[in-house]
Scaffold this active site. Structure first.
Site, PDB file in Angstrom:
ATOM      1  N   HIS A  24       0.983   7.604  -5.652  1.00 58.00           N
ATOM      2  CA  HIS A  24       1.751   6.364  -5.257  1.00 58.00           C
ATOM      3  C   HIS A  24       1.063   5.095  -5.595  1.00 58.00           C
ATOM      4  O   HIS A  24       1.717   4.262  -5.159  1.00 58.00           O
ATOM      5  CB  HIS A  24       2.213   6.683  -3.873  1.00 58.00           C
ATOM      6  CG  HIS A  24       2.400   7.878  -3.600  1.00 58.00           C
ATOM      7  ND1 HIS A  24       3.682   8.540  -3.260  1.00 58.00           N
ATOM      8  CD2 HIS A  24       1.616   9.090  -2.819  1.00 58.00           C
ATOM      9  CE1 HIS A  24       3.784   9.631  -3.126  1.00 58.00           C
ATOM     10  NE2 HIS A  24       2.526  10.212  -2.756  1.00 58.00           N
ATOM     11  N   SER A  41      -2.326 -17.516 -24.332  1.00 56.62           N
ATOM     12  CA  SER A  41      -1.239 -18.043 -23.923  1.00 56.62           C
ATOM     13  C   SER A  41      -1.035 -19.394 -24.578  1.00 56.62           C
ATOM     14  O   SER A  41      -2.109 -20.160 -24.738  1.00 56.62           O
ATOM     15  CB  SER A  41      -0.818 -18.147 -22.485  1.00 56.62           C
ATOM     16  OG  SER A  41      -0.001 -18.982 -22.135  1.00 56.62           O
ATOM     17  N   LYS A  68      -5.592 -17.852 -19.878  1.00 56.52           N
ATOM     18  CA  LYS A  68      -4.773 -16.273 -20.163  1.00 56.52           C
ATOM     19  C   LYS A  68      -5.798 -15.486 -21.085  1.00 56.52           C
ATOM     20  O   LYS A  68      -5.996 -15.972 -22.200  1.00 56.52           O
ATOM     21  CB  LYS A  68      -3.534 -16.457 -20.396  1.00 56.52           C
ATOM     22  CG  LYS A  68      -2.682 -17.139 -19.507  1.00 56.52           C
ATOM     23  CD  LYS A  68      -2.469 -15.544 -18.119  1.00 56.52           C
ATOM     24  CE  LYS A  68      -1.320 -15.026 -18.730  1.00 56.52           C
ATOM     25  NZ  LYS A  68      -0.921 -14.092 -17.670  1.00 56.52           N
ATOM     26  N   GLU A  78      -0.211  -3.126 -23.899  1.00 57.58           N
ATOM     27  CA  GLU A  78       1.332  -3.591 -23.654  1.00 57.58           C
ATOM     28  C   GLU A  78       2.230  -3.266 -24.981  1.00 57.58           C
ATOM     29  O   GLU A  78       3.451  -2.485 -24.630  1.00 57.58           O
ATOM     30  CB  GLU A  78       1.545  -5.061 -23.364  1.00 57.58           C
ATOM     31  CG  GLU A  78       0.903  -5.685 -22.174  1.00 57.58           C
ATOM     32  CD  GLU A  78       0.809  -7.049 -21.847  1.00 57.58           C
ATOM     33  OE1 GLU A  78       2.087  -7.619 -21.641  1.00 57.58           O
ATOM     34  OE2 GLU A  78      -0.040  -7.688 -22.348  1.00 57.58           O
TER      35      GLU A  78
END
Ligand code: ARG
Length: 463
Positions: A161, A282, A288, A295
Site C-alpha cells: 500500500h 527544467s 531540477k 517517466e
C-alpha cells in the site's frame, strides 16, 4: 515517392485509373518498405524452390536471384525509389525486378500471392526483431543480477500500500524485477515458436496448382514448419497479437519499475540517484534534475497497450481468408517493436549506472515500525498465540507513536508491562539486519538467499 502511374501489376482487369486519393489511401509502401530485406529473402527462397521443383529453369532462377540481390543493395544504400502508385513493398520490388532483368522477372510471382507473401514477410520481420529484443533483454537481465548481487545485503523498507511494511534487501527487490522480466523473456520465446511457421504456398487462399515444395521453402527461410491450412495461413495474425500482448505486459513491467525509480529518486525518498545522463533539467527551476527516462518509459507503456488493442480489434469480425484490413497490422506492430527496443536499451543503460544510497535506505528501513512483525513472531516463539501477539505489538506501537519514538527506544519495563515473558532479546529482534537475515528460505529476502538466488538467476539466464 513517384507520381501515380498506371503500371499496376494487377492492372489487366481495369479500364479506368485509380482515383488519386484512393491510390494514396490504399497504399502501404510508406511504412511497409521497411520489410524489403525480408520480402527479398522470401522471394529468393521462393524462386529457388520453384527452380528445384522444375517450375522455373535454373537459368531463370539465377537471373531472378541476381536481380533481387542488386535491388537489395540499392535498398540498403537508400537509393531505391519507392512508388505509391505501386502500392506496397511487394509490387515495388517486383516492378523493379522486371525493369532490371526483363520478362523473366514476371515469372517470380508464379504460385504465389501477395497474401502469402506478406504473411511470410511479417513473420520473417518479427522473428528477426524478437531475436534482437531477446539479446537486449538478456543484457538488462544480466545488469539486474549484477545490481542485486552488489546490493544483496543493503537493507531498505519494503512496502505494501506504499506504506512501510517490513525490511527487505535492495537485492531482493531487484530480483523481483528480474522475475517479472524473465517471464517476459519466456513469453517472447514462446511467441517466436508460433511466429516461425511458413505461410508461403498458401497462395491467395486456396494453395496453388503448381507442384511446389513448401518444406523446401521453409528450410531455406529457417522456418520450423509449414502452416497446415492455406486459409488460416493467409488470414492468421495471432502471432502478431501474441507478440503485442507479450510486449504490452513487458511495458507494464517497465512502467512499474519506472514508477519505483521515479519515487526512489525523489527528494522525499532519496533511495537512489539516477545518473545525470538519464535526467534533464527544467527551463525555469534551476535546481531540477528530472527522471525523464523512467517517466517516458512509463508513458510509452500506454502506446504499446494501445497497439495491442488496435491489433486485436483489427481481427475481430474479419471473415476468412485475407482482407485488406490486415494491411493495418504493420504500423502498430512496427511501433511496438521500436518502442520496446528503445525502452530495453534505456533500462539496459540506466540500471548499471544506478547509484544506491545505502545510508538513506538503512535509515528508512528502521523507521515506520518495520520490525513489528518480527516482534510478534518473537512472542509466538515464547508460546503466545499469534493473534494475541499481534495485539500486544499493536499496543507497543501505540505507545511508541504516543512517545514519537521507535519500538527500539521503548524501555524493557514498557515491554514487560505488555507481557512479562519479554526479555532483553527483544532489542536484537527489532534490528533490521536480523529481521532480513531471519527470512532465510528460498524466495526470502536474507542476503544469503539473495546471493544464492543470483547464482540461480545466472544459470536461468544462460538456459
Ligand atoms: N499491402 C498488403 C498488406 O499489407 C499486401 C497484401 C495485399 N493483398 C491484396 N490482395 N490486396 O496486407
Amino acid at each position: 515517392m513517384d507520381k501515380p502511374s498506371n503500371e499496376k501489376p494487377w492492372g489487366g482487369r481495369f479500364t479506368g485509373t485509380t482515383d488519386a486519393f484512393v491510390e494514396a489511401f490504399t497504399a502501404s509502401v510508406s511504412f511497409d518498405h521497411r520489410l524489403y530485406a525480408h520480402d527479398i529473402a522470401g522471394s529468393i527462397a521462393h524462386a529457388t524452390m520453384l527452380s528445384a521443383s522444375g517450375i522455373l529453369s535454373a537459368e531463370e532462377c539465377a537471373q531472378i536471384v541476381e536481380g533481387l540481390t542488386a535491388i537489395k543493395a540499392e535498398c540498403d544504400a537508400g537509393r531505391f525509389v519507392w512508388s505509391i502508385a505501386l502500392e506496397d513493398v511487394h509490387m515495388n520490388i517486383e516492378h523493379a525486378l522486371v525493369n532490371r532483368i526483363g520478362e523473366v522477372g514476371k515469372k517470380l510471382h508464379t504460385a504465389r500471392s501477395r497474401n502469402d507473401q506478406v504473411a511470410t514477410d511479417i513473420r520473417l520481420f518479427l522473428r528477426a526483431e524478437i531475436d534482437v529484443l531477446l539479446a537486449s533483454l538478456k543484457r538488462l537481465l544480466t545488469a539486474l543480477v549484477d545490481l542485486a548481487e552488489r546490493e544483496a545485503a543493503t537493507v531498505m523498507p519494503g512496502f505494501t500500500h506504499l506504506q512501510t511494511a517490513q525490511p527487505i534487501t535492495f537485492g531482493h527487490h531487484v530480483l523481483a524485477w528480474f522475475e517479472m522480466l524473465l517471464r517476459d523473456r519466456d513469453r517472447l520465446r514462446e511467441v517466436r515458436q508460433r511466429v516461425n511457421v511458413l505461410p508461403l504456398g498458401a497462395g491467395a487462399l486456396a494453395g496453388t496448382t503448381f507442384p511446389i515444395q513448401r518444406e523446401l521453402s521453409a528450410k531455406l527461410l529457417g522456418f520450423d514448419c509449414v502452416a497446415e491450412n492455406s486459409l488460416d495461413a493467409v488470414s492468421d495474425r495471432d502471432f502478431a497479437i501474441e507478440f503485442c500482448a507479450a510486449a504490452a505486459l513487458m511495458m507494464v513491467h517497465f512502467s512499474r519499475m519506472s514508477e519505483e525509480l521515479v519515487l526512489w529518486n525523489s527528494q522525499q525518498f532519496g533511495f537512489v540517484d539516477l545518473d545525470d545522463r538519464f535526467c534533464t533539467g527544467s527551463s525555469m527551476m534551476p535546481q531540477k534534475k528530472n527522471p525523464d527516462v523512467p517517466e517516458l518509459v512509463r508513458g510509452k507503456s500506454g502506446r504499446v497497450v494501445g497497439h495491442l488493442m488496435a491489433l486485436i480489434t483489427l481481427m475481430k469480425g474479419q471473415p476468412l481468408a485475407y482482407n485488406k484490413d490486415n494491411q493495418e497490422d504493420k504500423e502498430p506492430l512496427f511501433d511496438t517493436v521500436d518502442t520496446l527496443a528503445a525502452c530495453l536499451r534505456a533500462f539496459g543503460d540506466l540500471i548499471p549506472s544506478l547509484q544506491v544510497r545505502r545510508d538513506r535506505l538503512r535509515a528508512a528501513a528502521g523507521t515506520g515500525f518495520t520490525t513489528a512483525t518480527d516482534f510478534a513472531d518473537y512472542l509466538v516463539r515464547l508460546g503466545i498465540p499469534f493473534r494475541d501477539a499481534h495485539a500486544i505489538v499493536g499496543a507497543a506501537v501505540r505507545l511508541a507513536v504516543a512517545r514519537e519514538c521507535g519500538l527500539e527506544a521503548l524501555h524493557l519495563a514498557d515491554f514487560q508491562g505488555l507481557h512479562l515473558a519479554i526479555t532483553e532479546e527483544i532489542y536484537s529482534v527489532l534490528e533490521v539486519d536480523r529481521a532480513v537475515a531471519a527470512r532465510n528460505h528460498v524466495g526470502g529476502t536474507a542476503p544469503a538467499q539473495v546471493r544464492a538466488a543470483c547464482q540461480r538467476a545466472r544459470g536461468r539466464l544462460a538456459s
